[in-house]
Design an enzyme around this catalytic site. Structure first.
Site, short mmCIF file in Angstrom:
data_model
loop_
_atom_site.label_atom_id
_atom_site.label_comp_id
_atom_site.label_asym_id
_atom_site.label_seq_id
_atom_site.Cartn_x
_atom_site.Cartn_y
_atom_site.Cartn_z
N GLY A 1 29.65 47.95 39.88
CA GLY A 1 29.99 47.98 41.30
C GLY A 1 30.67 49.28 41.71
O GLY A 1 30.94 50.16 40.89
N ARG A 2 30.95 49.38 43.00
CA ARG A 2 31.53 50.61 43.55
C ARG A 2 33.03 50.63 43.27
O ARG A 2 33.80 49.85 43.83
CB ARG A 2 31.27 50.67 45.05
CG ARG A 2 31.71 51.99 45.69
CD ARG A 2 31.24 52.04 47.13
NE ARG A 2 31.49 53.35 47.71
CZ ARG A 2 32.49 53.62 48.56
NH1 ARG A 2 33.36 52.69 48.88
NH2 ARG A 2 32.62 54.83 49.07
N ASN B 1 39.35 36.22 49.81
CA ASN B 1 37.99 36.54 49.41
C ASN B 1 37.10 35.34 49.71
O ASN B 1 37.49 34.19 49.48
CB ASN B 1 37.95 36.86 47.90
CG ASN B 1 36.53 36.98 47.38
OD1 ASN B 1 35.98 36.02 46.86
ND2 ASN B 1 35.96 38.16 47.52
N VAL B 2 35.94 35.61 50.27
CA VAL B 2 34.90 34.58 50.42
C VAL B 2 33.58 35.21 50.01
O VAL B 2 33.29 36.36 50.36
CB VAL B 2 34.82 34.04 51.87
CG1 VAL B 2 35.94 33.06 52.13
CG2 VAL B 2 34.84 35.16 52.90
N ARG B 3 32.77 34.48 49.26
CA ARG B 3 31.58 35.09 48.67
C ARG B 3 30.50 34.04 48.41
O ARG B 3 30.76 32.84 48.33
CB ARG B 3 31.94 35.77 47.35
CG ARG B 3 32.55 34.81 46.34
CD ARG B 3 33.16 35.53 45.15
NE ARG B 3 33.74 34.60 44.19
CZ ARG B 3 34.96 34.10 44.27
NH1 ARG B 3 35.75 34.45 45.27
NH2 ARG B 3 35.41 33.24 43.36
N HIS C 1 50.12 36.80 30.04
CA HIS C 1 50.92 37.62 29.13
C HIS C 1 52.38 37.69 29.55
O HIS C 1 53.25 38.04 28.75
CB HIS C 1 50.31 39.03 29.02
CG HIS C 1 50.30 39.79 30.32
ND1 HIS C 1 49.49 39.45 31.38
CD2 HIS C 1 51.01 40.87 30.73
CE1 HIS C 1 49.69 40.29 32.38
NE2 HIS C 1 50.61 41.16 32.01
N HIS D 1 48.74 45.40 51.64
CA HIS D 1 50.06 45.73 51.10
C HIS D 1 50.92 46.32 52.23
O HIS D 1 50.86 47.51 52.51
CB HIS D 1 49.94 46.76 49.98
CG HIS D 1 49.24 46.27 48.76
ND1 HIS D 1 49.81 45.37 47.89
CD2 HIS D 1 48.01 46.55 48.26
CE1 HIS D 1 48.97 45.13 46.88
NE2 HIS D 1 47.87 45.82 47.09
N HIS E 1 45.98 38.37 49.84
CA HIS E 1 44.62 38.55 49.33
C HIS E 1 43.75 37.42 49.88
O HIS E 1 44.20 36.27 49.98
CB HIS E 1 44.62 38.50 47.80
CG HIS E 1 43.28 38.18 47.20
ND1 HIS E 1 42.98 36.92 46.71
CD2 HIS E 1 42.17 38.94 47.04
CE1 HIS E 1 41.74 36.93 46.25
NE2 HIS E 1 41.23 38.12 46.44
#
Length: 336
Positions: A296-297, A145-147, A212, A133, A143
Site C-alpha cells: 500500500g501507499r 475506520n470503515v471498510r 507487550h 491528533h 481513530h
C-alpha cells in the site's frame, strides 16, 4: 512509489469526477457487489467528515490538503485514493482522512492469519480511515475506520466482508466525554440488535490492547471485522451507521476542550503517551500491517502517526497526579 496528482481544490477531498479525469476509477466488480455504490458512499463520507473538521479548525485554522494518488504500473497493488491531510492546524496538530480503493493478486498474511482458507485469493478493498491528533493535550486523539473487502478465486465463490469501528485515546480524560463517545456508538448500533454495541465494545477493548505493555491504548469505542452475517444490505447499513456517527461522537468533545489552557507539563505527557499510539500501530494494528504487507501507499498508511512523540525509560506517574488518573481510567468498564 505512488504518484501524487494535483487536484483542482486545495481543501476538498478529491471527487470521483477528478479521479475519473485522471484515469483512476476502478472498473472491477466481484460477486455482483456494486463497488461503485461502495465507492460513492466512502468518498461522500470522507467529504462530509473533512468539511466538519474544517469548521472546527475555523477561519483562522488550516484547511485540509487533498492529495489524490494512483498506484504506478508494475506495483504489487493496483488502485487509487485520496488522502486529506492537515498539519500544524489551529486545533489539529496532525490529522488525516483517507479514502483508498486497491486490488491485488493475493491477500497479505495479516488478512489470512485467522482465515487461512482465503490464502492466495485476489482481493479488492476500499474504505475510509482517519486519525486525528489535536495539539491541546486535553483533547483526545481519535481513530475511525470503515471498510469493505472482497476476496475472489477463479474456481470458488467470492467472499466479502465489512469491518470498522472508532476509538478514543485521551491524555487527560474526562468521564462525561468518554460516556458521550460510547453512548453515541451505542445509539448508532442499536437498530442492529440490543447486543451489538456490547459485543463490539468488548472486541474494541481486546483489540486496542498493547500486549507487550499489558495496557489498553485508550478508553475504547467499538470495533468489528469479518462482518457478513445478515446479508450485504444489513452489513453495509451497519458500516454506514458507524461512519456517520463519528462526528457526533467526537467533535462535541473537541469543541468543549480545545481552548483549555495547558503548559509544558501537559504537552510532555501527551508526547509520552503518544508513544503508546505509535507502538500499537506499528506492532499490532492489522490495518497498518495489511497496508504495508500488501504494498500500500506508505505516506497514507503512516499518516496515523503523531508528529511529536517521546519515550522515557521505565517512567511512572506520581501517585494521585492527573497523569496517574489516566491509567485508572484506561481500565475497561461500562461507559454506556
Amino acid at each position: 512509489m505512488a504518484c501524487s496528482i494535483a487536484t483542482t481544490s486545495a481543501t476538498a477531498p478529491c471527487s470521483d469526477e477528478q479521479c475519473s479525469k485522471a484515469g483512476l476509477l476502478s472498473q472491477r466488480k466481484f460477486a455482483m457487489i456494486d463497488t461503485a455504490l461502495l465507492r460513492s458512499y466512502f468518498t461522500g463520507l470522507q467529504t462530509r467528515i473533512v468539511a466538519a473538521l474544517e469548521v472546527i479548525e475555523g477561519a483562522s485554522g488550516q484547511a485540509f490538503r487533498a492529495d489524490a494518488w494512483q498506484k504506478a504500473v508494475g506495483e504489487p497493488l493496483a488502485g487509487n485514493g485520496c488522502t486529506s491531510i492537515v498539519e500544524g492546524g489551529r486545533v489539529f496538530e496532525r490529522g488525516g482522512v483517507a479514502f483508498s480503493q486497491v486490488s491485488g493478486s493475493a491477500l497479505p498474511a495479516s488478512a489470512t492469519a485467522k482465515r487461512p482458507e482465503l490464502a492466495g485469493r485476489a482481493f479488492e478493498a476500499m474504505g475510509v480511515s482517519l486519525v486525528l491528533h489535536p495539539e491541546n493535550p486535553y483533547c483526545p486523539t481519535a481513530h475511525m475506520n470503515v471498510r469493505a473487502l472482497v476476496a475472489s478465486k477463479a474456481d470458488a465463490p467470492a467472499v466479502w466482508w465489512f469491518g470498522g469501528g472508532m476509538d478514543l485515546t485521551p491524555y487527560y480524560p474526562v468521564s462525561e466525554d468518554i460516556r458521550h463517545f460510547h453512548a453515541t456508538c451505542k445509539q448508532a448500533l442499536q437498530p442492529f440488535g440490543d447486543d451489538v454495541y456490547g459485543r463490539y465494545k468488548k472486541w474494541c477493548d481486546e483489540y486496542f490492547f498493547l500486549k507487550h505493555r499489558k495496557e489498553p491504548r485508550g478508553v475504547g469505542g467499538v470495533f468489528f471485522d469479518d462482518l457478513s452475517e445478515g446479508g450485504f444490505e444489513r452489513c453495509f447499513a451497519l458500516t454506514q451507521a458507524v461512519g456517520e456517527a463519528f462526528t457526533e461522537a467526537y467533535l462535541p468533545i473537541i469543541d468543549k476542550r480545545r481552548d483549555l489552557p495547558y503548559g509544558e507539563r501537559e504537552r510532555d505527557f501527551q508526547a509520552y503517551r503518544r508513544g503508546r499510539y505509535v507502538e500499537f500501530n506499528l506492532v499490532w494494528d492489522r490495518g497498518t500491517l495489511f497496508g504495508l504487507q500488501s504494498g500500500g501507499r506508505t505516506e497514507s498508511i503512516l499518516m496515523s502517526l503523531p508528529p511529536i512523540v517521546k519515550w522515557r525509560y521505565d517512567w511512572q506517574p506520581t501517585a494521585g497526579s492527573p497523569e496517574a488518573e489516566l491509567y485508572e481510567m484506561l481500565q475497561p468498564r461500562d461507559w454506556a
